[in-house]
Design a protein around this motif. Structure first.
Motif, PDB file in Angstrom:
ATOM      1  N   TYR B  60       0.837  -1.196   0.000  1.00 38.55           N
ATOM      2  CA  TYR B  60       0.000   0.000   0.000  1.00 38.55           C
ATOM      3  C   TYR B  60       0.873   1.248   0.000  1.00 38.55           C
ATOM      4  O   TYR B  60       1.949   1.262   0.586  1.00 38.55           O
ATOM      5  CB  TYR B  60      -0.914   0.027   1.236  1.00 38.55           C
ATOM      6  CG  TYR B  60      -1.901  -1.104   1.273  1.00 38.55           C
ATOM      7  CD1 TYR B  60      -3.030  -1.083   0.456  1.00 38.55           C
ATOM      8  CD2 TYR B  60      -1.706  -2.201   2.100  1.00 38.55           C
ATOM      9  CE1 TYR B  60      -3.944  -2.131   0.475  1.00 38.55           C
ATOM     10  CE2 TYR B  60      -2.611  -3.255   2.122  1.00 38.55           C
ATOM     11  CZ  TYR B  60      -3.721  -3.213   1.305  1.00 38.55           C
ATOM     12  OH  TYR B  60      -4.611  -4.240   1.320  1.00 38.55           O
ATOM     13  N   GLU B  64      -2.782   5.310   0.855  1.00 37.80           N
ATOM     14  CA  GLU B  64      -3.691   4.196   1.151  1.00 37.80           C
ATOM     15  C   GLU B  64      -3.537   3.733   2.604  1.00 37.80           C
ATOM     16  O   GLU B  64      -4.534   3.422   3.272  1.00 37.80           O
ATOM     17  CB  GLU B  64      -3.406   3.030   0.186  1.00 37.80           C
ATOM     18  CG  GLU B  64      -3.811   3.339  -1.248  1.00 37.80           C
ATOM     19  CD  GLU B  64      -3.047   2.532  -2.300  1.00 37.80           C
ATOM     20  OE1 GLU B  64      -3.276   2.738  -3.488  1.00 37.80           O
ATOM     21  OE2 GLU B  64      -2.185   1.701  -1.911  1.00 37.80           O
ATOM     22  N   LYS B 119      -8.951  -0.235  -3.697  1.00 32.37           N
ATOM     23  CA  LYS B 119      -7.937  -0.949  -2.909  1.00 32.37           C
ATOM     24  C   LYS B 119      -8.225  -0.766  -1.399  1.00 32.37           C
ATOM     25  O   LYS B 119      -8.103  -1.705  -0.611  1.00 32.37           O
ATOM     26  CB  LYS B 119      -6.566  -0.372  -3.285  1.00 32.37           C
ATOM     27  CG  LYS B 119      -5.389  -1.085  -2.723  1.00 32.37           C
ATOM     28  CD  LYS B 119      -4.646  -1.883  -3.786  1.00 32.37           C
ATOM     29  CE  LYS B 119      -3.461  -2.572  -3.136  1.00 32.37           C
ATOM     30  NZ  LYS B 119      -3.110  -3.817  -3.787  1.00 32.37           N
TER      31      LYS B 119
END
Lengths: 218, 370
Positions: B60, B64, B119
């Motif tokens: 990530y 994120e 995501k």
């Protein structure tokens, strides 16, 4: 009776005519289903449309690729609607969608700072590194004081778009909305379905989603 | 009605909303000078998150990880199944993973905000289509307004709104090129203000629908309006902010408003514009504050972060002081104060404006009754 009142479609041709001999994408422009431009290469299409159908808004030349294609679509759409003299005030908003955000201009701005030794960040490119500058450009051009918003989705999805359009009408001042999909990967790769809806979409987002789907498949 | 069920703020001042609130109440700031940052030749004043506070592991990005950690912390406080199809994820951000543009060999798709949002939602096993509200600086308030509407229309049962932005050479050099940044700590509404500071934060609010508010925070209403004036400068008449405030004031009485949490970026034009809008809306006697002196401008996070700190402030009967403010430097005599003040009112208005000529206002009330 359709929920979409007027619409403009700018999309790449398919099949053997999809590219020019030199490999540039070929586009078609339709308004309310009628063909305005049968086929034109992406690199000159927007400036040609501007010269033919607008001509007196030189700010167009300062715009980034996303704003150029979105602005031009809005000009064609609002001319088709034929209410350009109306004082819309807060009764009209602009809510647009895409998947690429402001990627085209982001790349162009990034190129000005890539080498920090020679970097000369461009403020005129930086101001366009937000997709909602397009909704702002359309509001400015048409004196719309209503809601403007830009929603980025992982991919085109007519159900989500219809739901958000219906949500926008929770604003009781809003009577009509300029909305749709304006995706721009770079100067020669874009895809537009822009349309006008009115308050009567409230409670009909399933039907609206179907209409949007059909229009993008045309 | 739509009520707040949980919240979180991750910033250099703490990793919970409570930690952040206590730091701000004590007058601490996360702003400091940064020099020698790769890709940013000119030193700058900003509030940046040290990656060591981010605990999420896996493939990530910083953006994120900030979002995931903030959401994870918030949902721990409430008993909802975030994987459910009745939970809507709304991400508020202006530039998401834009710093990936400058790196070679990255997963190109992740530079697209929608892909990053997916995501984040998928980390929580939520497979619904996430929304990314990308409406410049007002994104965080817009995202909450979308949550309110989706809940009121019954399109979802819970909405998880997370706002975040990561500072990068892209953003910092851009604001420097616009000559919008101050070389020192920003001074909102002050006569000597010289521009904004940039900041990093992630902030999450979870909203749900309940029959009564009880002792919880209620999101009452919100409105978004455009200035129809300029893409990168505020209106000289405060048009959009005034219209947004006017719309909100149809649902909440000025006499119950503890304060207006303004945008207050400390640029010459923004703060002046807000003073005009506040005056036009009839709120000249209502306390006005800005939190930018503690965090800088946290962009996609700002609207959520400043809403949450305002809720905690009202819970604590406090109008937070505007750090950096000394002498009023706007043309209308709005009520700004450097020090914390006491309030016994239970509501507030969040006001915000941004590039693209957009403005938003939203009203929040503690408990169900006026």
């Amino acid at each position: 009776m359709s929920l979409v009142k007027h619409y403009v479609r700018i999309n790449q041709l398919v099949g053997s005519r999809s590219l020019t001999a030199s490999g540039v994408r070929n586009y078609r422009v339709t308004i309310d289903g009628k063909t305005l431009v049968e086929t034109a290469p992406a690199d000159t299409l927007l400036t040609e449309l501007y010269k033919t159908h607008v001509g007196d808004y030189s700010k167009f030349y300062k715009m980034d690729p996303l704003c150029r294609v979105g602005f031009m679509a809005s000009e064609l759409l609002l001319t088709a609607e034929d209410c350009r003299q109306k004082q819309w005030g807060e009764s009209r908003g602009v809510v647009l969608f895409n998947a690429t955000s402001s990627l085209a201009d982001d790349r162009n701005y990034q190129a000005t700072i890539d080498d920090s030794e020679t970097a000369f960040p461009s403020p005129s490119l930086f101001v366009y590194t937000l997709p909602n500058v397009l909704t702002g450009e359309i509001a400015i051009r048409n004196h719309y004081y209503g809601e403007t918003n830009f929603v980025v989705l992982p991919e085109f999805d007519s159900n989500t778009m219809s739901a958000i359009i219906e949500m926008t009408f929770c604003d009781k001042y809003l009577q009509s909305l300029v909305t749709g999909w304006v995706d721009c990967y770079d100067e020669t790769n874009y895809n537009v379905l822009m349309f006008i809806v009115e308050r009567d979409v409230t409670g009909h987002s399933t039907e609206l989603s179907q209409e949007i789907k059909i229009l993008t498949e045309k | 009605m739509v009520v707040k069920l949980a919240d979180n703020i991750i910033s250099p001042l703490g990793v919970t909303t409570k930690e952040n609130y206590e730091a701000v109440k004590a007058g601490r700031t996360a702003l400091c000078q940064h020099e020698g940052v790769p890709g940013i030749p000119i030193p700058f004043f900003a509030s940046l998150i040290d990656e060591s506070v981010l605990t999420v592991e896996g493939d990530y990005t910083k953006f994120e990880r900030m979002c995931i950690q903030s959401v994870a912390s918030a949902i721990q406080q409430c008993d909802i199944d975030v994987a459910s199809e009745r939970v809507l994820f709304i991400v508020s951000t202006t530039k998401a993973n834009v710093s990936m543009l400058g790196r070679s060999g990255c997963d190109n798709d992740r530079v697209l905000p929608g892909v990053a949002a997916r995501k984040i939602a998928e980390y929580f096993s939520n497979r619904q289509m996430p929304l990314v509200v990308s409406n410049a600086c007002i994104s965080g308030v817009c995202a909450q307004i979308e949550a309110l509407r989706a809940l009121e229309l019954g399109l979802c049962d819970y909405a998880v709104v997370v706002g975040a932005d990561v500072q990068s050479p892209f953003i910092v050099t851009g604001f420097q090129s616009l000559k919008a940044v101050s070389a020192e700590a920003c001074r909102p509404f002050d006569r000597d203000r010289k521009g904004l500071n940039l900041g990093e934060a992630a902030a999450t609010v979870v909203y749900g629908r309940e029959a009564t508010a009880d002792n919880r925070w209620q999101m009452v209403c919100g409105a978004v309006r455009n200035d129809a004036n300029h893409i990168s400068g505020p209106s000289r008449t405060g048009e959009g902010s005034y219209l947004a405030l006017r719309s909100v004031l149809q649902h909440i009485d000025a006499s119950e408003v503890a304060f207006v949490s303004a945008h207050g970026t400390a640029t010459l034009y923004n703060d002046e514009m807000e003073s005009i809008a506040v005056e036009r809306a009839g709120l000249i006697d209502t306390p006005v504050g800005s939190l930018k002196g503690y965090y800088g401008h946290t962009m996609g996070a700002a609207g959520v972060l400043e809403t949450l700190l305002s809720m905690y402030a009202v819970d604590d009967h406090t109008v937070l002081g505007t750090r950096g403010f000394e002498n009023l430097g706007v043309s209308h005599p709005i009520s700004v104060c450097a020090e914390n003040r006491v309030t016994n009112r239970n509501s507030f208005i969040k006001l915000i404006s941004g590039f693209g000529g957009c403005n938003a206002a939203a009203a929040f009330r503690k408990g169900g009754a006026r």
